[in-house]
Design a protein around this motif. Structure first.
Motif, mmCIF file in Angstrom:
data_model
loop_
_atom_site.group_PDB
_atom_site.id
_atom_site.type_symbol
_atom_site.label_atom_id
_atom_site.label_comp_id
_atom_site.label_asym_id
_atom_site.label_seq_id
_atom_site.Cartn_x
_atom_site.Cartn_y
_atom_site.Cartn_z
ATOM 1 N N LYS A 90 -1.901 13.013 -8.043
ATOM 2 C CA LYS A 90 -2.991 12.177 -8.549
ATOM 3 C C LYS A 90 -2.841 11.954 -10.050
ATOM 4 O O LYS A 90 -3.110 10.853 -10.558
ATOM 5 C CB LYS A 90 -4.339 12.823 -8.224
ATOM 6 N N LYS A 149 0.851 -1.183 0.000
ATOM 7 C CA LYS A 149 0.000 0.000 0.000
ATOM 8 C C LYS A 149 0.888 1.236 0.000
ATOM 9 O O LYS A 149 1.974 1.223 0.589
ATOM 10 C CB LYS A 149 -0.929 0.026 1.215
ATOM 11 N N ASP A 182 -4.200 4.445 -10.640
ATOM 12 C CA ASP A 182 -5.349 5.233 -10.184
ATOM 13 C C ASP A 182 -6.535 4.378 -9.777
ATOM 14 O O ASP A 182 -7.365 4.804 -8.971
ATOM 15 C CB ASP A 182 -5.783 6.218 -11.270
ATOM 16 N N THR A 228 0.557 5.435 0.701
ATOM 17 C CA THR A 228 -0.176 6.654 1.032
ATOM 18 C C THR A 228 0.770 7.814 0.749
ATOM 19 O O THR A 228 1.785 7.982 1.411
ATOM 20 C CB THR A 228 -0.619 6.661 2.501
ATOM 21 N N ALA A 237 -6.876 0.290 -5.129
ATOM 22 C CA ALA A 237 -7.354 0.739 -3.813
ATOM 23 C C ALA A 237 -6.210 0.906 -2.832
ATOM 24 O O ALA A 237 -6.377 1.531 -1.782
ATOM 25 C CB ALA A 237 -8.367 -0.267 -3.271
ATOM 26 N N ASP A 238 -5.037 0.367 -3.173
ATOM 27 C CA ASP A 238 -3.904 0.423 -2.254
ATOM 28 C C ASP A 238 -2.970 1.595 -2.535
ATOM 29 O O ASP A 238 -1.847 1.635 -2.042
ATOM 30 C CB ASP A 238 -3.116 -0.892 -2.290
ATOM 31 N N THR A 239 -3.410 2.571 -3.322
ATOM 32 C CA THR A 239 -2.626 3.777 -3.568
ATOM 33 C C THR A 239 -3.534 4.988 -3.417
ATOM 34 O O THR A 239 -4.561 5.081 -4.101
ATOM 35 C CB THR A 239 -2.009 3.775 -4.977
ATOM 36 N N GLU A 240 -3.173 5.917 -2.526
ATOM 37 C CA GLU A 240 -3.982 7.117 -2.331
ATOM 38 C C GLU A 240 -3.088 8.324 -2.118
ATOM 39 O O GLU A 240 -1.942 8.205 -1.678
ATOM 40 C CB GLU A 240 -4.925 6.949 -1.141
ATOM 41 N N SER A 241 -3.612 9.502 -2.455
ATOM 42 C CA SER A 241 -2.871 10.761 -2.319
ATOM 43 C C SER A 241 -3.698 11.701 -1.461
ATOM 44 O O SER A 241 -4.861 11.961 -1.776
ATOM 45 C CB SER A 241 -2.635 11.389 -3.699
ATOM 46 N N ILE A 242 -3.104 12.225 -0.391
ATOM 47 C CA ILE A 242 -3.837 13.101 0.530
ATOM 48 C C ILE A 242 -2.969 14.269 0.970
ATOM 49 O O ILE A 242 -1.737 14.218 0.883
ATOM 50 C CB ILE A 242 -4.326 12.333 1.780
#
Length: 350
Positions: free
Chosen positions: A206, A191, A215, A193, A218-223
């Motif tokens: 993103k 994962k 994109d 983050t 589900a195991d890659t996110e940008s916050i």
């Protein structure tokens, strides 16, 4: 095409430099006698200039500059025009580029461009980034810096991949997101983050996640994550107390995040907070030592917060021996593991 191993390697290095937008005056050119071969010219066209073969081409002005240099080298090597010539594909591309409305140097410097970084064994990361040191929006986070490339090169090695393979990573001050994308795409992180304190930078991350086909994962996110002891760490990073040491972070990465003395206290407070929440965290920070006093300030603030750091032994390859990624080595770059004072490392720092 029949090529010796060293000839193919030289062509591949040139191609990787080109796709990384290395300064056109610093490209490593193969011998001109090799460049004039018809099959070599077709290889160069297919791998460097063919818009039907290359999804993310460099900007037109850069293409034109490199292609002009290439054709000049081929012309200089031609002894008999009836025997040797420049390929029609290369000449047609040159004509198209020169007849197009190329942007000015100033406009090109501020525009975003596709940049492809190669970490060997066909492990590439393509980013849309600004090539200027400071973008028109006033941030330095829209381009990839040397420390990120150095840490990425380390994580792509057998020894370095131990830190992230099968692990959940959190990247601080991610900028273009290179490290997280590399780990998620090629080093088997479970994962990623990806965080930055600038909302515009996170929007750009993103885009880069999309360019690398992550994109829909589900195991890659940008916050957005702003540093400080009271920073708004999302609840999803750590489960509530009482859930038996479960967490969504195993490794914290940061590159070129210690360059500004004014942000170091907030950065270290965040690292201390992360370790407080999850004592088993491994934290790797890469820094280009442009100013010894600034890095010493990082060390001092770490000690004040009960943290220490040990250096990870990974010498950057000399510029003339690099085969990708390519970055300056004249200024020292260090990778350190940050931990609570007295904590032991899980494995050798090498």
């Amino acid at each position: 095409m029949s090529l010796q191993a060293d000839e193919l390697r030289d062509l591949q290095v040139l191609c990787r430099q080109y796709l990384q937008l290395v300064d056109a005056n610093s490209l490593k050119w193969p011998e001109s006698t090799l460049l004039k071969k018809p099959d070599v010219q077709e290889w160069l066209f297919e791998h460097m200039f063919d818009q039907d073969s290359i999804q993310y081409l460099p900007p037109a002005r850069y293409q034109a500059r490199v292609l002009k240099n290439l054709t000049s080298r081929i012309e200089a090597a031609i002894e008999d025009p009836e025997e040797d010539e420049i390929s029609d594909n290369l000449m047609s591309t040159m004509s198209l580029l020169l007849s197009s409305n190329l942007p000015s140097e100033a406009a090109s410097a501020q525009a975003k461009s596709y940049v492809t970084y190669d970490f060997g064994h066909e492990r590439t990361v393509t980013l849309l980034e600004s090539r200027s040191i400071i973008s028109s929006s006033g941030t330095t986070g829209l381009r990839t810096w040397e420390a990120a490339l150095h840490l990425g090169a380390y994580l792509a090695t057998d020894a370095g991949s131990q830190w992230v393979r099968g692990k959940k990573i959190l990247e601080l001050g991610a900028g273009t997101g290179l490290l997280s994308i590399l780990c998620a795409k090629h080093v088997d992180a479970s994962k990623a983050t990806i965080t930055d304190g600038d909302e515009g930078v996170v929007d750009s991350i993103k885009t880069n996640v999309f360019l690398n086909g992550l994109d829909t994962a589900a195991d890659t996110e940008s916050i957005v994550l702003r540093w400080g002891r009271s920073c708004a760490l999302r609840d999803s990073l750590f489960y509530e107390e009482g859930q038996q040491n479960q967490n969504d972070v195993d490794v914290v990465l940061g590159a070129d995040v210690t360059y500004d003395k004014t942000v170091i206290p907030a950065l270290v407070a965040t690292l201390a907070d992360l370790l407080q929440r999850q004592p088993s965290l491994n934290i790797l920070i890469a820094a280009t030592i442009r100013n010894e006093e600034t890095f010493e300030a990082f060390s001092v603030v770490c000690r004040r917060n009960g943290l220490g750091h040990e250096e990870v032994q990974f010498a950057p390859p000399l510029a003339e021996r690099q085969t990708g990624p390519f970055y300056a080595t004249t200024t020292p770059i260090r990778i350190v593991k940050v931990s609570k004072v007295g904590d032991c490392d899980p494995f050798s720092l090498s």
